[in-house]
Write an enzyme that holds these catalytic residues in place. Structure first.
Site, PDB file in Angstrom:
ATOM      1  N   ASP A 165       7.783 -15.050   3.765  1.00  0.00           N
ATOM      2  CA  ASP A 165       8.008 -15.178   2.148  1.00  0.00           C
ATOM      3  C   ASP A 165       6.752 -15.502   1.540  1.00  0.00           C
ATOM      4  O   ASP A 165       6.096 -16.428   2.110  1.00  0.00           O
ATOM      5  CB  ASP A 165       9.013 -16.198   1.959  1.00  0.00           C
ATOM      6  CG  ASP A 165       9.463 -16.003   0.350  1.00  0.00           C
ATOM      7  OD1 ASP A 165      10.322 -15.174  -0.142  1.00  0.00           O
ATOM      8  OD2 ASP A 165       8.828 -16.861  -0.504  1.00  0.00           O
ATOM      9  N   ILE A 166       6.443 -14.703   0.400  1.00  0.00           N
ATOM     10  CA  ILE A 166       5.048 -14.973  -0.018  1.00  0.00           C
ATOM     11  C   ILE A 166       5.210 -16.428  -1.199  1.00  0.00           C
ATOM     12  O   ILE A 166       6.209 -16.334  -1.838  1.00  0.00           O
ATOM     13  CB  ILE A 166       4.780 -13.768  -1.092  1.00  0.00           C
ATOM     14  CG1 ILE A 166       4.522 -12.558  -0.244  1.00  0.00           C
ATOM     15  CG2 ILE A 166       3.444 -14.252  -2.218  1.00  0.00           C
ATOM     16  CD1 ILE A 166       4.434 -11.309  -0.961  1.00  0.00           C
ATOM     17  N   ASN A 179       3.951 -13.299 -10.704  1.00  0.00           N
ATOM     18  CA  ASN A 179       4.450 -12.580 -11.570  1.00  0.00           C
ATOM     19  C   ASN A 179       4.482 -12.787 -12.987  1.00  0.00           C
ATOM     20  O   ASN A 179       3.983 -12.350 -14.125  1.00  0.00           O
ATOM     21  CB  ASN A 179       6.027 -12.093 -11.252  1.00  0.00           C
ATOM     22  CG  ASN A 179       6.038 -10.979 -10.171  1.00  0.00           C
ATOM     23  OD1 ASN A 179       5.235 -10.030 -10.260  1.00  0.00           O
ATOM     24  ND2 ASN A 179       6.904 -10.955  -9.320  1.00  0.00           N
ATOM     25  N   ASP A 213       3.071  -6.122  -7.959  1.00  0.00           N
ATOM     26  CA  ASP A 213       3.231  -5.091  -7.101  1.00  0.00           C
ATOM     27  C   ASP A 213       1.975  -5.066  -6.330  1.00  0.00           C
ATOM     28  O   ASP A 213       2.116  -4.552  -5.021  1.00  0.00           O
ATOM     29  CB  ASP A 213       3.428  -3.666  -7.820  1.00  0.00           C
ATOM     30  CG  ASP A 213       5.029  -3.801  -8.422  1.00  0.00           C
ATOM     31  OD1 ASP A 213       5.807  -4.546  -8.271  1.00  0.00           O
ATOM     32  OD2 ASP A 213       5.327  -2.958  -9.229  1.00  0.00           O
ATOM     33  N   GLU A 226      10.174 -10.424  -2.321  1.00  0.00           N
ATOM     34  CA  GLU A 226       8.703 -10.974  -1.688  1.00  0.00           C
ATOM     35  C   GLU A 226       9.010 -11.342  -0.149  1.00  0.00           C
ATOM     36  O   GLU A 226       8.280 -12.013   0.446  1.00  0.00           O
ATOM     37  CB  GLU A 226       7.974 -12.037  -2.384  1.00  0.00           C
ATOM     38  CG  GLU A 226       8.782 -13.428  -2.436  1.00  0.00           C
ATOM     39  CD  GLU A 226       9.773 -13.441  -3.490  1.00  0.00           C
ATOM     40  OE1 GLU A 226      10.035 -14.714  -4.035  1.00  0.00           O
ATOM     41  OE2 GLU A 226      10.247 -12.440  -4.186  1.00  0.00           O
TER      42      GLU A 226
END
Length: 348
Positions: A214-215, A222, A231, A258
């Site tokens: 997971d980021i 965002n 993106d 993500e």
């Protein structure tokens, strides 16, 4: 020099073999086009068979890349594989007149071109969002080089077969791959997980692992920099994941948002841990280009991005199904997040 000819029955037989070949062969490089090039050369009697890729179309310029040349006598040295040819669509050189006409008409063009220059060219059409397509061509050196109607029809059949087969493959790929990251989409990676789980269950080796990644702080990216920036980060992460995969061994997909899922079959835990650690380091070290409010990259400005990972065994005596394995990886990922992020945690 007279062009050798074969019977209509023989040509139809070869086209039938081509149809079978395209139906039962996965498109992979230029090998997919070997059969039509052989038909042009050996059956239809052209000295040279050529495959061009339409590399780009920029305003009035058509850019072709030479992908393959079938020329037993080594003629047409001007068509070296890998070379690119830029043609003005309105005023092409005479030796490339058929290439431009076939591109413009999306059909077969068969004007006789004296000397160097393909005498027949057919368009292998693909929608622009799938690529610009290809051109298939034949060149004959000799006084009686006028193309015959059956050759034009044969070219049309070959190009239509190739176009249909390639579009089918591309649409299937779109159905299985995430358009942003280039990795398998959520449905496809879940299917791969179930297949891998069942394979390892049958082998009873206890090898294999799955990894949830997971980021870190992706929502903040965002919120602070916009969804275009988000993106762009996802695209870069997808490329880094793709580069870290061992060909024909590992599988990766965008699990959702993500979050990513990686599958390592027939691999020892220590081996997987080493691979994932290198991936974690490469993601943390990578420079992610900042994107301005208008969508353009900001020169010299970059973001730092990290990821957290959770690793679980793909198979084990206590695991009844792939969902249980996935739950273990999810719990390990949660502990990575709780422990400070940018780290790897093994399931207990």
């Amino acid at each position: 020099m007279v062009k050798p000819t074969h019977s209509a029955e023989h040509l139809l037989s070869q086209l039938g073999e081509l149809s079978y070949h395209l139906t039962n062969t996965a498109p992979q490089g230029t090998s997919y086009f070997e059969k039509p090039l052989q038909i042009i050369n050996r059956v239809m009697g052209f000295h040279v068979g050529v495959l061009y890729k339409i590399a780009n179309v920029i305003e009035n310029d058509l850019i072709l890349e030479v992908m393959a040349v079938c020329s037993p006598q080594h003629q047409r040295p001007d068509l070296a594989v890998g070379s690119k040819i830029c043609l003005a669509v309105d005023h092409p050189p005479p030796e490339f007149a058929n290439e431009v006409l076939a591109f413009k008409q999306r059909n077969v063009s068969s004007m006789n071109v004296p000397g160097w220059g393909c005498d027949i060219v057919g368009s292998i059409y693909m929608p622009e969002n799938l690529g610009h397509g290809y051109l298939l061509a034949g060149d004959f050196f000799g006084e009686e080089s006028d193309t015959q109607l059956y050759e034009v029809r044969a070219f049309e059949v070959m190009c239509n077969l190739l176009s249909s087969a390639l579009m089918k493959t591309q649409f299937e790929k779109l159905a299985s791959y995430d358009g942003l990251t280039g990795l398998l989409n959520s449905r496809a990676i879940r299917d791969e997980l179930e297949k891998a789980f069942q394979r390892q269950k049958r082998k009873k080796t206890g090898l294999g692992a799955l990894v949830l990644a997971d980021i870190d702080f992706f929502k903040k990216i965002n919120d602070q920099h916009g969804h275009i920036q988000g993106d762009a980060v996802l695209q870069e992460v997808g490329r880094l994941f793709e580069a870290a995969l061992r060909k024909h061994l590992d599988v990766a997909g965008r699990y959702g948002g993500e979050e990513f899922l990686l599958i390592y079959e027939d691999s020892e835990k220590e081996q997987v841990l080493s691979i994932v650690e290198r991936l974690r380091q490469s993601i943390a070290a990578h420079r992610y280009q900042k994107i301005g409010a208008n969508g353009t990259p900001l020169n010299g400005e970059y973001l730092q991005v990290t990821m957290s990972f959770g690793i679980a065994p793909l198979q084990g005596q206590s695991l009844q199904n792939s969902k249980e394995a996935l739950a273990l990886a999810d719990a390990a990922l949660y502990r990575s997040k709780e422990g400070g992020r940018n780290r790897i945690t093994l399931s207990v």
